[in-house]
Design a protein around this motif. Structure first.
Motif, short mmCIF file in Angstrom:
data_model
loop_
_atom_site.label_atom_id
_atom_site.label_comp_id
_atom_site.label_asym_id
_atom_site.label_seq_id
_atom_site.Cartn_x
_atom_site.Cartn_y
_atom_site.Cartn_z
N THR A 1 0.83 -1.20 0.00
CA THR A 1 0.00 0.00 0.00
C THR A 1 0.87 1.25 0.00
N ASP A 2 0.28 2.33 -0.48
CA ASP A 2 0.91 3.64 -0.32
C ASP A 2 0.93 4.00 1.17
N SER A 3 1.76 4.95 1.53
CA SER A 3 1.84 5.37 2.94
C SER A 3 0.68 6.26 3.34
N ASP A 4 -0.14 6.69 2.38
CA ASP A 4 -1.31 7.51 2.71
C ASP A 4 -2.60 6.69 2.66
N ILE A 5 -2.47 5.40 2.95
CA ILE A 5 -3.61 4.50 2.95
C ILE A 5 -3.88 4.00 4.36
N ALA A 6 -5.15 3.85 4.69
CA ALA A 6 -5.56 3.28 5.98
C ALA A 6 -6.44 2.07 5.72
N VAL B 1 -9.12 3.06 2.89
CA VAL B 1 -9.25 4.48 2.59
C VAL B 1 -7.90 5.00 2.07
N HIS B 2 -7.94 5.75 0.98
CA HIS B 2 -6.73 6.29 0.35
C HIS B 2 -6.79 7.81 0.39
N PHE B 3 -5.93 8.41 1.20
CA PHE B 3 -5.89 9.88 1.33
C PHE B 3 -4.92 10.46 0.31
N LYS B 4 -5.19 10.22 -0.95
CA LYS B 4 -4.24 10.61 -1.99
C LYS B 4 -4.33 12.10 -2.29
N GLY B 5 -3.22 12.61 -2.86
CA GLY B 5 -3.19 14.01 -3.26
C GLY B 5 -3.37 14.96 -2.09
#
Length: 247
Positions: A69-74, A207-211
């Motif tokens: 996962t990206d680091s901005d994912i929960a 949940v992806h807090f992208k951008g």
């Protein structure tokens, strides 16, 4: 998923203090400059899978599934059912109704069997090859998603219209069994332009807090920490103009 281990793939020189149980660092040599970071991420995934294959030869019964996962994912729900309910896939990707970039690389699941890890590694090596040759100018951002989409659509007769419906499906892509999961459940993004975190749909797993949404991460964490009950966050939200893209 309290029994899961968290492994942070990083560069060897970063000094990251992670005083938490079941969290470890995994340094990987590579090119971590900003303009090559996304390329390096795929290389790091491949390197990590290669080391898992080597360990499996020593202990073939030690099957562990992996989720990149990206680091901005929960992760807000148990994802074990992905592997239990879909026993034949090698690698899982998330898709959305976006013609130019139908696949989001922020969530990639890999089954932990030797065959699946090998097939996932070969698939990512093909993505890296396409990325390095066709989308080199996008190495700073988005190139990996363009390369993913190119590899998938290179399959003869691949039906891209399936991206329009938020239903999981499977395809054999160059010998790799790929499970496609809807972003609406496994890579959901809060509405763009939201001033604050208002919760999420009831069935969201990731949940992806992208951008620009990264600014919502602390607020959402504080909200969750104040209640200690994830169900408090499971409230319906108002739709946004980007719903058709983010599901």
């Amino acid at each position: 998923m309290p029994q899961s281990k968290v492994i942070i793939l990083t560069d060897p020189v970063s000094d990251l203090s992670v005083p938490r149980n079941r969290v470890s660092l995994y340094p990987i040599q590579g090119e971590y400059s900003r303009d090559k970071l996304m390329l390096q991420r795929i290389r790091s995934y491949i390197t990590f899978l290669e080391t898992r294959l080597q360990k499996l030869t020593q202990n073939p019964r030690n099957i562990t599934h992996y989720i990149f996962t990206d680091s901005d994912i929960a992760v807000v729900d148990d994802l074990g059912h992905i592997f239990h309910d879909n026993p034949n896939f090698h690698l899982a990707l998330t898709f959305r109704n976006n013609k130019a970039q139908p696949l989001n690389s922020g969530f990639i699941a890999v089954r932990g069997t030797p065959e699946a890890i090998l097939r996932a590694k070969l698939f990512l090596q093909e993505v890296l090859k396409v990325y390095s040759t066709k989308y080199r100018n996008a190495s700073r951002m988005l190139g990996d998603q363009l390369a993913l989409a190119w590899v998938v659509k290179s399959k003869p007769h691949f039906d891209a219209s399936r991206y329009a419906k938020a239903l999981a499906f499977s395809e054999d892509i160059g010998g790799t069994s790929v499970l496609f999961l809807p972003c609406s459940l496994y890579n959901w993004t809060p509405p763009e332009g939201a001033g604050q975190f208002h919760g999420m749909p009831l069935d969201v797993k990731v949940v992806h807090f992208k951008g620009s949404r990264k600014r919502l991460m602390l607020e959402s964490w504080n909200f969750y920490s104040s209640s200690l009950d994830i169900s408090d966050m499971l409230c319906l939200i108002l739709g946004s103009g980007r719903t058709k893209y983010d599901f």
